[in-house]
Design an enzyme around this catalytic site. Structure first.
Site, PDB file in Angstrom:
ATOM      1  N   GLY A  72      70.020  23.485 -15.387  1.00 31.63           N
ATOM      2  CA  GLY A  72      70.658  23.533 -16.693  1.00 31.63           C
ATOM      3  C   GLY A  72      71.513  22.307 -16.977  1.00 31.63           C
ATOM      4  N   THR A  73      72.245  21.856 -15.978  1.00 32.38           N
ATOM      5  CA  THR A  73      73.145  20.716 -16.184  1.00 32.38           C
ATOM      6  C   THR A  73      72.353  19.471 -16.579  1.00 32.38           C
ATOM      7  OG1 THR A  73      74.689  21.641 -14.596  1.00 32.38           O
ATOM      8  CG2 THR A  73      74.902  19.281 -15.057  1.00 32.38           C
ATOM      9  N   ASN A 152      78.419  31.988 -21.308  1.00 30.61           N
ATOM     10  CA  ASN A 152      78.442  32.435 -19.911  1.00 30.61           C
ATOM     11  C   ASN A 152      79.687  33.236 -19.566  1.00 30.61           C
ATOM     12  OD1 ASN A 152      79.085  29.597 -20.548  1.00 30.61           O
ATOM     13  ND2 ASN A 152      79.968  29.556 -18.501  1.00 30.61           N
ATOM     14  N   HIS A 202      67.785  29.384 -11.657  1.00 30.70           N
ATOM     15  CA  HIS A 202      68.517  30.339 -10.809  1.00 30.70           C
ATOM     16  C   HIS A 202      69.260  31.421 -11.574  1.00 30.70           C
ATOM     17  CE1 HIS A 202      72.807  28.659 -10.829  1.00 30.70           C
ATOM     18  NE2 HIS A 202      72.147  27.728 -11.490  1.00 30.70           N
ATOM     19  N   THR A 239      59.609  12.271  -8.137  1.00 33.69           N
ATOM     20  CA  THR A 239      58.620  13.273  -7.709  1.00 33.69           C
ATOM     21  C   THR A 239      59.130  14.666  -8.040  1.00 33.69           C
ATOM     22  OG1 THR A 239      57.882  11.805  -5.957  1.00 33.69           O
ATOM     23  CG2 THR A 239      57.322  14.143  -5.712  1.00 33.69           C
ATOM     24  N   CYS A 327      89.838  27.910 -11.069  1.00 42.46           N
ATOM     25  CA  CYS A 327      90.735  27.651  -9.946  1.00 42.46           C
ATOM     26  C   CYS A 327      90.112  26.655  -8.976  1.00 42.46           C
ATOM     27  CB  CYS A 327      91.073  28.939  -9.223  1.00 42.46           C
ATOM     28  SG  CYS A 327      89.641  29.774  -8.607  1.00 42.46           S
TER      29      CYS A 327
HETATM   30  N1  PLP Z   1      74.758  26.167 -19.132  1.00 44.69           N
HETATM   31  C1  PLP Z   1      75.266  27.393 -18.973  1.00 44.69           C
HETATM   32  C2  PLP Z   1      75.558  28.219 -20.182  1.00 44.69           C
HETATM   33  C3  PLP Z   1      75.517  27.895 -17.703  1.00 44.69           C
HETATM   34  O1  PLP Z   1      76.021  29.115 -17.558  1.00 44.69           O
HETATM   35  C4  PLP Z   1      75.228  27.080 -16.587  1.00 44.69           C
HETATM   36  C5  PLP Z   1      75.526  27.535 -15.218  1.00 44.69           C
HETATM   37  O2  PLP Z   1      76.430  28.314 -14.999  1.00 44.69           O
HETATM   38  C6  PLP Z   1      74.691  25.801 -16.815  1.00 44.69           C
HETATM   39  C7  PLP Z   1      74.468  25.372 -18.097  1.00 44.69           C
HETATM   40  C8  PLP Z   1      74.347  24.884 -15.666  1.00 44.69           C
HETATM   41  O3  PLP Z   1      73.127  25.274 -15.094  1.00 44.69           O
HETATM   42  P1  PLP Z   1      72.731  24.778 -13.615  1.00 44.69           P
HETATM   43  O4  PLP Z   1      73.567  25.555 -12.666  1.00 44.69           O
HETATM   44  O5  PLP Z   1      71.278  25.108 -13.500  1.00 44.69           O
HETATM   45  O6  PLP Z   1      72.982  23.318 -13.566  1.00 44.69           O
END
Ligand code: PLP
Length: 408
Positions: A72-73, A152, A202, A239, A327
């Site tokens: 996601g990041t 989240n 994940h 890769t 934290c």
């Molecule tokens: N975006 C949201 C809304 C998330 O909750 C998260 C992870 O907690 C991420 C992005 C980041 O995803 P990743 O852990 O796959 O980098």
């Protein structure tokens, strides 16, 4: 032996056995490099493209619109950076919201230091972005809007269809982070009307370190963030994480297949949990939207207690949950999401997030309700925040009256 209950599915999920099973083969027997022209490479290339088809089908996209990433990041970074950089001669204004994940907020902030102007839209007390605010924030320099699908920390689901429609009318690319919504509510790129969309393996019972970015055909987007080979049609050098991608494909397939049943099941569990907490524990607030919320998501603020103390006490009883305070940095700063929703600093410190998953049962909720009320009672009795506890109040931090453990 301590009974273990996992209530932190927004942080990560276990890999489903069906997913682990399909991945196994690509760790051992099918080890080829998908770029290789020989048999070993071709076998893997075929499986990789099948996984791409599965991911695309799960979100109503075309396979060629999917780029595999490390999660996601990276997808968030890639979406925002890629659109901003290619459009910088057209304009320099980016719009996002105050409740985004740090993968979006920090990317946008970094661009803010490189000559881009950033508007961070406020949210209401439920964490919702207003369509009107978005429309008013757009200027003729706006080149990108990024607003998450579901949050989240508080589980609030944004009105993405309406927000994206405003962007589309003005011809501005719209990105949404669907990391938390995927597998819990329907995610379809055409229904949502988005141009770029992020998912992560994940969070949907797939492996860690793999994700995807959807880029609608025709969206102007700068090529690979990395310098290197021509993988992913020049969109992401390096890769491919083959076992991860195979696992992501399977996880997406299963997520869509089980969505209806699973979301109904989780909604029942979530509603039971929220009702019991509200009925049996005093001075608690549910955070996030009462109805527009993820089916597996329950989040609360407990007055006069710190989230971390609750988490540690729960952990000692085998229950894994999480809190909204960051934290990790060593400071007990409350979450930017809760503060953006107007929740006072002291109350935001008492936040706790319970995110349910497919293996949780009613018995897990019953166990939580057996454990939680005495924990709350005990912590409140010792709390410097409890107004009735005069001695404790005297020993609280002079600066913010939060607690003796406040680092400010
Ligand atoms: N975006 C949201 C809304 C998330 O909750 C998260 C992870 O907690 C991420 C992005 C980041 O995803 P990743 O852990 O796959 O980098």
């Amino acid at each position: 032996m301590v009974r273990r209950v996992y209530f932190d599915h927004s942080a990560t999920t276990p890999v489903r056995p069906e997913v682990a099973e399909v991945m196994q083969n690509y760790l051992t027997a099918n080890f080829g490099n998908p770029t290789s022209l020989h048999y070993f490479g071709r076998q893997v290339r075929k499986a990789l493209e099948e996984a791409r088809e599965k991911v695309a089908a799960a979100i109503g996209a075309k396979p060629e619109e999917i780029v595999f990433t490390s999660g996601g990041t990276e997808s968030d970074n890639m979406a925002i950076h890629g659109v901003a950089m290619i459009n910088k001669n057209r304009g320099n204004h980016i719009i996002t919201s105050a409740v985004e994940h740090h993968a979006v907020i920090n990317t946008v902030k970094a661009l803010g230091k490189q000559g881009f102007t950033v508007t961070i839209l406020p949210v209401d007390k439920y964490g919702l972005v207003s369509v009107e605010d978005l429309a008013n924030a757009i200027t003729d320099k706006t080149i990108l809007i990024s607003i998450m699908h579901a949050n989240n920390e508080v589980g609030t689901i944004q009105p993405i269809e309406e927000l994206a429609a405003v962007a589309r009318e003005k011809g501005i690319p719209f990105h949404t982070d669907a990391v938390q919504s995927m597998g819990k509510i329907p995610v379809n790129v055409d229904k949502l009307g988005v141009d770029l969309l992020t998912i992560s393996g994940h969070k949907i019972y797939g492996p860690k370190g793999v994700g995807a970015l959807y880029i609608r055909k025709g969206t102007r987007w700068r090529q690979s963030l990395f310098h290197g080979g021509a993988q992913e049609r020049l969109r992401r050098a390096g890769t491919e994480n083959v076992p991860g991608i195979i696992g992501l494909g399977k996880a997406c397939e299963l997520a869509v297949q089980d969505l209806e049943k699973e979301s109904a099941y989780l909604t029942t569990l979530r509603d039971k949990l929220i009702k019991e907490v509200m009925d049996r524990i005093s001075n608690v607030r549910v955070t996030g939207h009462p109805t527009r919320r993820l089916p597996n998501h329950a989040s609360f603020c407990f007055e006069f207690i710190e989230g971390e103390s609750m988490l540690l006490s729960l952990d000692m009883k085998g229950i894994a949950a999480s809190s909204g305070s960051a934290c990790t940095s060593g400071s007990l700063e409350p979450s930017h999401v809760l503060l953006a929703m107007g929740i006072p600093h002291e109350l935001a410190h008492g936040s706790i997030r319970i995110t349910l998953g497919r293996d949780n049962t009613e018995a897990d909720i019953d166990y939580f309700m057996e454990i939680m009320p005495p924990i709350v009672e005990r912590l409140r009795a010792m709390s410097p925040l409890d107004q009735e506890n005069e001695f404790a109040m005297e020993s609280s931090c002079a600066a913010c009256k939060v607690s003796t453990s406040c680092h400010r």
